[in-house]
Design a protein around this motif. Structure first.
Motif, PDB file in Angstrom:
ATOM      1  N   GLY A  77       0.820  -1.198   0.000  1.00 19.68           N
ATOM      2  CA  GLY A  77       0.000   0.000   0.000  1.00 19.68           C
ATOM      3  C   GLY A  77       0.857   1.253   0.000  1.00 19.68           C
ATOM      4  O   GLY A  77       0.553   2.239  -0.682  1.00 19.68           O
ATOM      5  N   GLY A  78       1.946   1.226   0.760  1.00 19.50           N
ATOM      6  CA  GLY A  78       2.870   2.355   0.758  1.00 19.50           C
ATOM      7  C   GLY A  78       3.556   2.530  -0.582  1.00 19.50           C
ATOM      8  O   GLY A  78       3.736   3.656  -1.067  1.00 19.50           O
ATOM      9  N   VAL A  79       3.959   1.415  -1.196  1.00 16.92           N
ATOM     10  CA  VAL A  79       4.591   1.489  -2.520  1.00 16.92           C
ATOM     11  C   VAL A  79       3.632   2.086  -3.544  1.00 16.92           C
ATOM     12  O   VAL A  79       3.997   2.940  -4.359  1.00 16.92           O
ATOM     13  CB  VAL A  79       5.062   0.095  -2.964  1.00 16.92           C
ATOM     14  CG1 VAL A  79       5.592   0.131  -4.398  1.00 16.92           C
ATOM     15  CG2 VAL A  79       6.139  -0.435  -2.032  1.00 16.92           C
ATOM     16  N   ALA A  80       2.371   1.643  -3.503  1.00 18.76           N
ATOM     17  CA  ALA A  80       1.381   2.146  -4.453  1.00 18.76           C
ATOM     18  C   ALA A  80       1.143   3.639  -4.263  1.00 18.76           C
ATOM     19  O   ALA A  80       1.121   4.410  -5.235  1.00 18.76           O
ATOM     20  CB  ALA A  80       0.071   1.371  -4.294  1.00 18.76           C
ATOM     21  N   GLY A  81       0.949   4.068  -3.010  1.00 17.72           N
ATOM     22  CA  GLY A  81       0.698   5.473  -2.763  1.00 17.72           C
ATOM     23  C   GLY A  81       1.849   6.361  -3.183  1.00 17.72           C
ATOM     24  O   GLY A  81       1.653   7.400  -3.845  1.00 17.72           O
ATOM     25  N   GLY A  82       3.073   5.976  -2.841  1.00 15.47           N
ATOM     26  CA  GLY A  82       4.228   6.771  -3.241  1.00 15.47           C
ATOM     27  C   GLY A  82       4.427   6.781  -4.740  1.00 15.47           C
ATOM     28  O   GLY A  82       4.776   7.826  -5.328  1.00 15.47           O
ATOM     29  N   SER A  83       4.191   5.653  -5.398  1.00 14.64           N
ATOM     30  CA  SER A  83       4.337   5.600  -6.858  1.00 14.64           C
ATOM     31  C   SER A  83       3.291   6.469  -7.542  1.00 14.64           C
ATOM     32  O   SER A  83       3.551   7.048  -8.613  1.00 14.64           O
ATOM     33  CB  SER A  83       4.216   4.150  -7.337  1.00 14.64           C
ATOM     34  OG  SER A  83       5.266   3.352  -6.818  1.00 14.64           O
ATOM     35  N   ILE A 112      -1.708  -6.359  -5.748  1.00 12.57           N
ATOM     36  CA  ILE A 112      -1.218  -7.210  -4.656  1.00 12.57           C
ATOM     37  C   ILE A 112      -1.864  -6.806  -3.341  1.00 12.57           C
ATOM     38  O   ILE A 112      -2.233  -7.655  -2.518  1.00 12.57           O
ATOM     39  CB  ILE A 112       0.315  -7.120  -4.560  1.00 12.57           C
ATOM     40  CG1 ILE A 112       0.962  -7.609  -5.857  1.00 12.57           C
ATOM     41  CG2 ILE A 112       0.831  -7.926  -3.377  1.00 12.57           C
ATOM     42  CD1 ILE A 112       2.467  -7.415  -5.896  1.00 12.57           C
ATOM     43  N   SER A 113      -2.027  -5.505  -3.144  1.00 15.91           N
ATOM     44  CA  SER A 113      -2.647  -5.004  -1.921  1.00 15.91           C
ATOM     45  C   SER A 113      -4.072  -5.509  -1.778  1.00 15.91           C
ATOM     46  O   SER A 113      -4.491  -5.969  -0.716  1.00 15.91           O
ATOM     47  CB  SER A 113      -2.621  -3.474  -1.915  1.00 15.91           C
ATOM     48  OG  SER A 113      -3.308  -2.957  -0.800  1.00 15.91           O
ATOM     49  N   VAL A 192      -3.344  12.548  -5.853  1.00 16.95           N
ATOM     50  CA  VAL A 192      -3.920  13.159  -4.657  1.00 16.95           C
ATOM     51  C   VAL A 192      -4.246  12.096  -3.614  1.00 16.95           C
ATOM     52  O   VAL A 192      -4.058  12.299  -2.410  1.00 16.95           O
ATOM     53  CB  VAL A 192      -5.183  13.972  -5.030  1.00 16.95           C
ATOM     54  CG1 VAL A 192      -5.909  14.441  -3.774  1.00 16.95           C
ATOM     55  CG2 VAL A 192      -4.798  15.156  -5.900  1.00 16.95           C
ATOM     56  N   PHE A 193      -4.743  10.947  -4.056  1.00 19.21           N
ATOM     57  CA  PHE A 193      -5.056   9.861  -3.129  1.00 19.21           C
ATOM     58  C   PHE A 193      -3.803   9.116  -2.659  1.00 19.21           C
ATOM     59  O   PHE A 193      -3.886   8.311  -1.726  1.00 19.21           O
ATOM     60  CB  PHE A 193      -6.005   8.855  -3.788  1.00 19.21           C
ATOM     61  CG  PHE A 193      -7.453   9.256  -3.754  1.00 19.21           C
ATOM     62  CD1 PHE A 193      -8.174   9.191  -2.577  1.00 19.21           C
ATOM     63  CD2 PHE A 193      -8.080   9.697  -4.910  1.00 19.21           C
ATOM     64  CE1 PHE A 193      -9.503   9.552  -2.537  1.00 19.21           C
ATOM     65  CE2 PHE A 193      -9.419  10.065  -4.884  1.00 19.21           C
ATOM     66  CZ  PHE A 193     -10.139  10.011  -3.697  1.00 19.21           C
ATOM     67  N   GLY A 194      -2.655   9.362  -3.302  1.00 18.14           N
ATOM     68  CA  GLY A 194      -1.443   8.622  -2.956  1.00 18.14           C
ATOM     69  C   GLY A 194      -0.981   8.791  -1.522  1.00 18.14           C
ATOM     70  O   GLY A 194      -0.781   7.794  -0.808  1.00 18.14           O
ATOM     71  N   PRO A 195      -0.773  10.021  -1.024  1.00 21.67           N
ATOM     72  CA  PRO A 195      -0.316  10.184   0.366  1.00 21.67           C
ATOM     73  C   PRO A 195      -1.256   9.567   1.410  1.00 21.67           C
ATOM     74  O   PRO A 195      -0.788   8.892   2.327  1.00 21.67           O
ATOM     75  CB  PRO A 195      -0.210  11.700   0.514  1.00 21.67           C
ATOM     76  CG  PRO A 195       0.063  12.188  -0.865  1.00 21.67           C
ATOM     77  CD  PRO A 195      -0.751  11.303  -1.758  1.00 21.67           C
ATOM     78  N   PRO A 196      -2.591   9.770   1.303  1.00 20.38           N
ATOM     79  CA  PRO A 196      -3.459   9.090   2.274  1.00 20.38           C
ATOM     80  C   PRO A 196      -3.351   7.567   2.210  1.00 20.38           C
ATOM     81  O   PRO A 196      -3.393   6.894   3.244  1.00 20.38           O
ATOM     82  CB  PRO A 196      -4.861   9.560   1.884  1.00 20.38           C
ATOM     83  CG  PRO A 196      -4.655  10.846   1.181  1.00 20.38           C
ATOM     84  CD  PRO A 196      -3.350  10.697   0.457  1.00 20.38           C
ATOM     85  N   LEU A 197      -3.199   7.023   0.993  1.00 21.63           N
ATOM     86  CA  LEU A 197      -3.061   5.572   0.867  1.00 21.63           C
ATOM     87  C   LEU A 197      -1.782   5.083   1.526  1.00 21.63           C
ATOM     88  O   LEU A 197      -1.751   4.016   2.146  1.00 21.63           O
ATOM     89  CB  LEU A 197      -3.071   5.180  -0.610  1.00 21.63           C
ATOM     90  CG  LEU A 197      -2.889   3.691  -0.920  1.00 21.63           C
ATOM     91  CD1 LEU A 197      -4.031   2.870  -0.322  1.00 21.63           C
ATOM     92  CD2 LEU A 197      -2.799   3.450  -2.425  1.00 21.63           C
ATOM     93  N   ALA A 198      -0.710   5.877   1.412  1.00 21.36           N
ATOM     94  CA  ALA A 198       0.577   5.476   1.988  1.00 21.36           C
ATOM     95  C   ALA A 198       0.579   5.541   3.505  1.00 21.36           C
ATOM     96  O   ALA A 198       1.309   4.789   4.155  1.00 21.36           O
ATOM     97  CB  ALA A 198       1.695   6.351   1.430  1.00 21.36           C
ATOM     98  N   GLY A 199      -0.231   6.421   4.092  1.00 22.75           N
ATOM     99  CA  GLY A 199      -0.159   6.627   5.531  1.00 22.75           C
ATOM    100  C   GLY A 199      -1.343   6.196   6.352  1.00 22.75           C
ATOM    101  O   GLY A 199      -1.237   6.102   7.581  1.00 22.75           O
ATOM    102  N   TYR A 200      -2.492   5.904   5.706  1.00 21.80           N
ATOM    103  CA  TYR A 200      -3.667   5.603   6.511  1.00 21.80           C
ATOM    104  C   TYR A 200      -3.520   4.301   7.293  1.00 21.80           C
ATOM    105  O   TYR A 200      -4.172   4.113   8.334  1.00 21.80           O
ATOM    106  CB  TYR A 200      -4.924   5.555   5.634  1.00 21.80           C
ATOM    107  CG  TYR A 200      -5.331   4.177   5.190  1.00 21.80           C
ATOM    108  CD1 TYR A 200      -6.194   3.393   5.963  1.00 21.80           C
ATOM    109  CD2 TYR A 200      -4.851   3.633   4.001  1.00 21.80           C
ATOM    110  CE1 TYR A 200      -6.556   2.121   5.563  1.00 21.80           C
ATOM    111  CE2 TYR A 200      -5.220   2.364   3.600  1.00 21.80           C
ATOM    112  CZ  TYR A 200      -6.088   1.615   4.381  1.00 21.80           C
ATOM    113  OH  TYR A 200      -6.444   0.354   3.979  1.00 21.80           O
TER     114      TYR A 200
END
Length: 367
Positions: A77-83, A112-113, A192-200
Motif C-alpha cells: 500500500g505504501g509502494v502504491a501510494g508513493g508511486s 497485490i494489496s 492526490v489519493f497517494g499520500p493518504p493511501l501510503a499513511g492511513y
C-alpha cells in the motif's frame, strides 16, 4: 495481595532465649512467622512478589488475528501510494518513461494489496460490504474508500499506458478518445489519493488497543509516509533509466532522512516499556536491518544518477528497508499484545501521572 516495605523488616525486639528445654523437660517452639532459630528480626514475606499475570494466563489485550497478508498489505500500500505521487509529478514534468513505469508499478502494488486484503477478510464480498457505508471515525472504512478512489484513477491512467504500449491496438474502439481525455485528471486524482493511501494504515494500526501500536499513534503516520517515499523512489530507480529518475531520487533521499528522524522521535516519545518490542526478537532484527539499509540506500541514492548499477542496488536496498519497517512494526505490535506487562505498566504510569497532576475526580482516577 501485595507486599510492602514492612513485610521484610520488624522493629528491634529484646533478645529471646534460644531453643532449649524448659524446666520439666519440655522443648520450647519458635515464634510463628520466623525462621527456626531466629529472634523475630528475620521474618520472611508471606506473600510472594506480584507478577504481571492475567486470568487463566490469557493476555490482557487480545492480539488481532492478523497474519502476514496484512503486513504485506501495509508494505505494498505504501509502494502504491508513493508511486502514484511520482507518476503525477512525472506527468506534470513531461517525463514519459518515469510516468509510465510509476503508474504500472502503482497498479501492480494495488493489485497485490487488494489480494492481500481479501485474503485476510476471507471472502471478496466483505470488501464490497465495507463500501456500502462511509464512517469517518473508522480507519478501515476511510481506507477502503481511499483505496477505491486511488485504484479507479490509476486504473484509467494505466489503461492508457497499456494501450500506448500495444501501439493503440487494443479493441476499445470509440472508448479510446474518452480514455485519452480523462487520462490527465485521472492521473492527478490518483496522485492526490497517494499520500493518504501510503499513511492511513498507520492510523489503522494505532487506532487499536494493541499496546505498541497505540503508543506510537502520534508519530507512526510519519514513519509510514517516509517509508513509502523511499520504497516508491527505490522502485522507480530500479525500473527507470537514470536520465529520468531525478524526481524519484530526490523523493527517496528525503524519505531516507525523514524515516531515520521519524523513527527516533517516535521511540523517544513512546513509553519506554512499549518501545521494547521494537528492539527485541524478530521485530528488533528487522528494524535494525531496516535502519542499516536506509543509510546504505540513502548514500547510494546520492550517486545513483551517475551509475545504473548503483541506482538499481540502492533502489532494492530502499525497498527492502521499507518492507522490513512495515513487517517489524507489525510483528512488534503482535508481541506487545501477548505480554500483560506492556498493557499494565503504562496504565499504572499514566494513572500515577494523573494523580500527581491533581486529577482525582474523574472516572479514571479516584481520590
Amino acid at each position: 495481595m501485595t507486599t510492602s516495605e514492612f513485610d521484610a523488616y520488624r522493629p528491634p525486639e529484646k533478645p529471646r532465649r534460644r531453643f532449649g528445654r524448659r524446666p520439666g523437660g519440655r522443648r520450647r517452639h519458635g515464634n510463628l512467622g520466623t525462621q527456626p532459630g531466629g529472634d523475630g528480626t528475620r521474618e520472611v514475606p508471606m506473600v510472594p512478589d506480584a507478577e504481571f499475570v492475567s486470568y487463566y494466563g490469557k493476555p490482557v489485550v487480545k492480539p488481532p488475528p492478523w497474519e502476514w497478508p496484512v503486513a504485506l498489505y501495509l508494505f505494498v500500500g505504501g509502494v502504491a501510494g508513493g508511486s502514484g505521487v511520482i507518476a503525477a509529478g512525472a506527468q506534470l514534468a513531461g517525463l514519459d518513461t518515469l510516468r509510465r513505469n510509476a503508474r504500472l508499478g502503482a497498479m501492480t502494488a494495488v493489485g497485490i494489496s487488494g489480494a492481500a486484503l481479501v485474503a485476510d477478510l476471507g471472502r471478496p464480498e466483505r470488501f464490497y460490504n465495507m463500501l456500502r457505508t462511509f464512517k469517518i471515525t473508522s480507519p478501515m472504512s476511510v481506507g477502503s474508500w481511499i483505496l477505491t478512489g486511488f485504484s479507479s484513477g490509476m486504473g484509467v491512467a494505466v489503461a492508457n499506458e497499456v494501450d500506448r504500449i500495444s501501439g493503440n491496438r487494443l479493441p476499445i474502439g470509440p472508448v479510446r478518445p474518452v480514455l485519452r481525455a480523462v487520462e490527465g485528471p485521472a492521473g492527478i486524482g490518483a496522485g492526490v489519493f497517494g499520500p493518504p493511501l501510503a499513511g492511513y494504515t498507520a492510523a489503522l494500526l494505532s487506532n487499536t488497543a494493541v499496546p505498541t501500536w497505540n503508543g506510537a499513534y502520534k508519530h507512526l503516520p510519519f514513519v509510514f509516509a517516509s517509508s513509502a517515499s523511499l520504497a516508491s523512489g527505490g522502485l522507480a530507480m530500479v525500473t527507470t533509466p537514470t536520465s529520468q529518475t531525478r524526481p524519484a531520487r530526490t523523493l527517496a533521499a528525503i524519505g531516507c532522512a525523514a524515516d531515520l528522524v521519524a523513527t527516533k522521535v517516535m521511540e523517544r516519545q513512546m513509553d519506554p516499556v512499549l518501545v521494547e518490542p521494537l528492539h527485541h526478537g524478530t521485530p528488533g532484527k528487522l528494524l535494525r536491518w531496516s535502519e542499516r539499509l536506509v543509510v546504505a540506500g540513502g548514500i547510494g541514492t546520492l550517486f545513483a544518477g551517475r551509475s545504473r548499477a548503483v541506482a538499481v542496488a540502492s533502489g532494492l536496498a530502499l525497498m527492502t528497508a521499507s518492507a522490513f519497517t512495515r513487517f517489524g512494526v507489525f510483528e512488534a505490535g503482535l508481541e506487545s499484545a501477548k505480554d500483560p506487562r506492556y498493557t499494565i505498566e503504562p496504565q499504572k504510569r499514566r494513572l500515577a501521572a494523573r494523580r500527581a497532576a491533581g486529577i482525582t475526580g474523574d472516572s479514571i482516577t479516584t481520590a
